[in-house]
Every structure is written in C-alpha cells, then in structure tokens.
Design a protein around this motif. Structure first.
Motif, PDB file in Angstrom:
ATOM      1  N   PRO A 323      70.245  58.123  32.620  1.00 14.51           N
ATOM      2  CA  PRO A 323      69.712  59.071  31.639  1.00 14.51           C
ATOM      3  C   PRO A 323      69.343  60.405  32.285  1.00 14.51           C
ATOM      4  O   PRO A 323      68.924  60.453  33.445  1.00 14.51           O
ATOM      5  N   VAL A 324      69.491  61.468  31.540  1.00  9.88           N
ATOM      6  CA  VAL A 324      69.108  62.807  32.000  1.00  9.88           C
ATOM      7  C   VAL A 324      67.625  63.023  31.689  1.00  9.88           C
ATOM      8  O   VAL A 324      67.201  62.931  30.533  1.00  9.88           O
ATOM      9  N   LEU A 325      66.828  63.290  32.722  1.00 14.75           N
ATOM     10  CA  LEU A 325      65.400  63.530  32.579  1.00 14.75           C
ATOM     11  C   LEU A 325      65.083  64.973  32.956  1.00 14.75           C
ATOM     12  O   LEU A 325      65.782  65.577  33.780  1.00 14.75           O
ATOM     13  N   THR A 326      64.029  65.509  32.387  1.00 15.00           N
ATOM     14  CA  THR A 326      63.550  66.836  32.779  1.00 15.00           C
ATOM     15  C   THR A 326      62.124  66.687  33.278  1.00 15.00           C
ATOM     16  O   THR A 326      61.216  66.301  32.536  1.00 15.00           O
ATOM     17  N   GLN A 331      66.362  69.112  36.283  1.00 13.49           N
ATOM     18  CA  GLN A 331      67.145  68.001  35.766  1.00 13.49           C
ATOM     19  C   GLN A 331      67.160  66.886  36.813  1.00 13.49           C
ATOM     20  O   GLN A 331      67.576  67.102  37.955  1.00 13.49           O
ATOM     21  N   VAL A 332      66.704  65.711  36.415  1.00 11.35           N
ATOM     22  CA  VAL A 332      66.562  64.603  37.355  1.00 11.35           C
ATOM     23  C   VAL A 332      67.303  63.370  36.832  1.00 11.35           C
ATOM     24  O   VAL A 332      67.196  63.019  35.655  1.00 11.35           O
ATOM     25  N   LEU A 333      68.041  62.746  37.721  1.00 11.61           N
ATOM     26  CA  LEU A 333      68.638  61.433  37.443  1.00 11.61           C
ATOM     27  C   LEU A 333      68.017  60.420  38.393  1.00 11.61           C
ATOM     28  O   LEU A 333      67.935  60.657  39.603  1.00 11.61           O
ATOM     29  N   ILE A 334      67.571  59.304  37.857  1.00 10.43           N
ATOM     30  CA  ILE A 334      67.193  58.182  38.714  1.00 10.43           C
ATOM     31  C   ILE A 334      68.489  57.443  39.053  1.00 10.43           C
ATOM     32  O   ILE A 334      69.135  56.871  38.182  1.00 10.43           O
ATOM     33  N   GLN A 335      68.886  57.475  40.306  1.00 11.25           N
ATOM     34  CA  GLN A 335      70.145  56.837  40.709  1.00 11.25           C
ATOM     35  C   GLN A 335      69.936  55.462  41.321  1.00 11.25           C
ATOM     36  O   GLN A 335      70.841  54.639  41.324  1.00 11.25           O
ATOM     37  N   PHE A 372      65.747  54.502  47.801  1.00  8.09           N
ATOM     38  CA  PHE A 372      65.845  54.717  46.361  1.00  8.09           C
ATOM     39  C   PHE A 372      66.198  56.172  46.100  1.00  8.09           C
ATOM     40  O   PHE A 372      65.463  57.077  46.485  1.00  8.09           O
ATOM     41  N   TRP A 373      67.323  56.395  45.410  1.00  9.47           N
ATOM     42  CA  TRP A 373      67.903  57.738  45.291  1.00  9.47           C
ATOM     43  C   TRP A 373      67.573  58.407  43.958  1.00  9.47           C
ATOM     44  O   TRP A 373      67.486  57.763  42.915  1.00  9.47           O
TER      45      TRP A 373
END
Length: 405
Positions: A323-326, A331-335, A372-373
């Motif tokens: 999901p795209v987070l702000t 803009q942050v992605l939990i990978q 954790f990326w």
C-alpha cells in the motif's frame, strides 16, 4: 508401513502406505483387530485399532500421521467401490483415533472424494497438492489444486524438493535446475516446506528464505493459486489469459493493510495484469516492485497494470505489492523482510499501526536479527531489528529504531 522415526525431542511425521492382506494386526492373521481382507490389500474396520496404533506412536513423538496411497487403497478394495458407507467409516475412524491422541493428518494421493470427506474430520489439516517429486519436472505446478484444497480449509503440500541442484548418487540419475522455484512454491503454498536433500546436500541460505531462525515457516495469509485468467486459458486456449503459470496471494493484516505477492513462471511471451486480474479487488492504492529490485517501484492500477516477461522456471518472476502511505509528506512503502520469500508474513508481523509514525510489532526467535525494509520516495533501505529475549520487538519507522522485548 514406514515410520519416519527419530530419537530427538522434535515432533515427527509418520508415513503410512496401505495395509497388506498379510498384516499381523488383522485378526485373520493372528492379530487383535478386525480387518477387511481383499486380495493384496486390507482395511481396518475398528476405531480401536486407530486408538491403539496412534496412542503408541504418540508416545515416541508422533505429531502428524500421513496417510498415503489413498487412491490405491480405494480402488483395490472392491467393497469400497460398492458400499456407500465404508469409505466414510474408514476415514472417520482414522480421524477419531488421531483426535483422541492429539495428532493431525496429512492426506496423500487423495481423490476429491477423500478431500471432501475431510470436511467431517477436523484433524485433517493438509494434503499433498502435487505429484511425486522428480528433479527437474513440473511437480511445482500446484496453482489449481491448491485452490481446491484452500476452498475446503486444507493446506496444500508441494512434495519434497532439493535445495541444491546436484546431489551425487541419486536414484533419478538427474539434477534439478529449479531449486529456488520449488522453494518459493513450497513456502507460498502455506503447507509444509519439505526438504528432501541428501545428507550434507542442503543449501542453508535457500532454506532460510522460507523460515525464521527457529524454523517457523513465514507464510502468506492464503495459498498462492492460479489467477482466474490462467484457469480460463487452461480451459480454452484462445482465451487471452497467460500462457504459463501466474499465481497470486497476499498477507492480510486487517483494514487496508494488505500486501500482495505475484509469482509467474514458465510464462510464454508477455502478460499484462491489472489488480482485479490478480484478485486484489478492494486493496488500497498500491505500488508493485520486483523481489530482486525493491527500488524499482511502479503503480499497480487498472490504467497502469503490471507487465511480466522473461518469467521462466529457472528465472521466475516474483513481485510484491505494498500500500502507498504518506508519512510526514513522504511517500512510504512498507516492503518488509526482503530476504524472505514472504516479506510481510503474519508469522513475523503481528501488528501495524499507522499515524504520524509507522510502528510495527515483530515476533520470532529470541535475539533473532531481522532486516526490515521501507521505500521512501522511491529509495529503499532497511532498519536492522534485533528481537529481545522473548522474541518480540517494536519497530519505529520515523526513528529508524527497534526495541526488543
């Protein structure tokens, strides 16, 4: 009957084929239990037999009873083909014996009738979804059979596999160039991950992509299964679905915290897929990236679909969807844990809280190190997290720190 027995404290799996007409358990052969004898096969008729057999087995460490050759037992005992109740009696007695002794059951070489009967037998928790493992074959193609198993609450099992391609002296007189593909399929199946290497022939690095340091399998929330368009193409070759294997699955942490996984292999030509085709209806606005290139992110939307190409068995394509987070204008992605096949596994991530910060609760082995990326405005980097003595930690994205418990 074969028992995979060890003298360690670890639980064991027992593998049973079928009962011989000469079995010494049978009353007709001097034993203590009623069996139906038919040519070269026999069928136990008393639940007491299963109670006693599995109680004794539990004492020496049995954890899972595997009933193999269900097809041959069914076909070669004639009364099973004519008596409407006998098959149910056989399987439910087996299941009751396992339940009384705290065991679970794996079915192997089962027909759909056996699988459907398991709906009355809660201790049947898994079933083999592939044919026998033969190195270098398509034993890994379980995208459709896994769908059937999952629909009735059974974890599909891809048969054992090698983790190194060359294992001298093997009975197949062959090698297996597809060990990573077998490993990822086994992990995404949500069933057991069965390592079948020769002594000294195991690739630890490959094995550890499936598990935490305690050996717990890091799985998605449901098995990876063939997308609908793949099944339509299998039924009608003119349908514009993928000419090859394209599967999807996801990890669901509730609400909008859904993380997708797409696997493509043995794919002829290109295939372009929208979120709906992948089964991601209702997912939040998301980005997709290649497992081996987390910096190369792109939107996954209907106007901006994912195009896959060059996805062979030796060089399969694996994509992750986040999901795209702000957060604080970025803009942050939990990978997630990108050195695992399933970077966002419910067996690793127990909670995600998103506000001004992203805090993530992690679990695993005591003092385990987890990388954790996160991807921030197109650039990926990890946070190193060492779990505490209790195997727990809380990670803060904004601080870039992790507190173990």
């Amino acid at each position: 009957m074969q028992w995979l027995y060890n003298k360690t404290q670890y639980p064991v799996v027992a593998h049973s084929m079928y009962w011989s007409s000469n079995t010494t358990y049978a009353r007709a052969n001097g034993g203590s239990y009623d069996f139906l004898i038919d040519c070269h096969k026999a069928l136990p008729l008393e639940e007491r037999f299963w109670d006693d057999l599995l109680a004794e087995s539990r004492d020496w460490g049995l954890f899972v009873y595997e009933q193999d050759y269900l097809n041959e037992e069914f076909e070669q005992i004639q009364k099973l083909l004519t008596d409407i109740d006998l098959g149910r009696q056989w399987l439910t007695q087996m299941g009751n014996g396992a339940a009384k002794n705290g065991l679970t059951i794996q079915y192997c070489m089962s027909y759909p009738r056996h699988m459907l009967q398991s709906l009355e037998i809660p201790v049947v928790t898994q079933a083999r979804a592939s044919h026998d493992n033969v190195p270098g074959t398509d034993n890994w193609k379980i995208g459709v059979t896994s769908l059937f198993a999952w629909a009735i609450g059974i974890a599909p099992f891809k048969d054992i596999f090698w983790t190194t391609s060359v294992q001298p002296g093997n009975t197949y007189k062959s090698s297996d160039p597809y060990t990573p593909l077998n490993a990822v399929v086994a992990t995404l199946s949500t069933g057991p991950v069965g390592i079948g290497d020769m002594l000294g022939g195991t690739n630890k690095t490959l094995v550890m992509k499936s598990v935490n340091t305690d050996g717990l399998i890091l799985k998605p929330s449901r098995p990876a299964t063939s997308i609908d368009n793949r099944i339509r193409r299998m039924a009608w070759s003119d349908f514009e679905g993928p000419d090859g294997e394209v599967w999807s699955t996801y990890s669901d942490f509730g609400g909008k915290n859904k993380y997708g996984i797409i696997l493509a292999a043995d794919l002829q030509g290109n295939y372009t897929m929208t979120p709906c085709m992948a089964g991601y209806q209702g997912f939040p606005s998301s980005m997709v990236f290649q497992a081996n290139n987390p910096n190369k992110i792109q939107p996954l939307t209907d106007p901006q679909p994912l195009t896959m190409s060059g996805c062979t068995m030796a060089d399969f394509c694996l994509f992750y969807v986040s999901p795209v987070l702000t957060i604080n204008g970025k803009q942050v992605l939990i990978q997630g844990e990108l050195d695992k096949w399933v970077p966002m596994s419910p067996q690793r991530v127990t909670a995600i809280n998103i506000a001004d910060d992203i805090t993530i609760s992690l679990t695993g082995a005591a003092h385990e190190t987890v990388y954790f990326w996160f991807n921030v405005d197109g650039k990926s980097s990890p946070v190193t997290c060492t779990l505490g003595a209790a195997g727990l930690a809380t990670l803060s994205f904004s601080a870039g720190t992790c507190r173990g418990v």
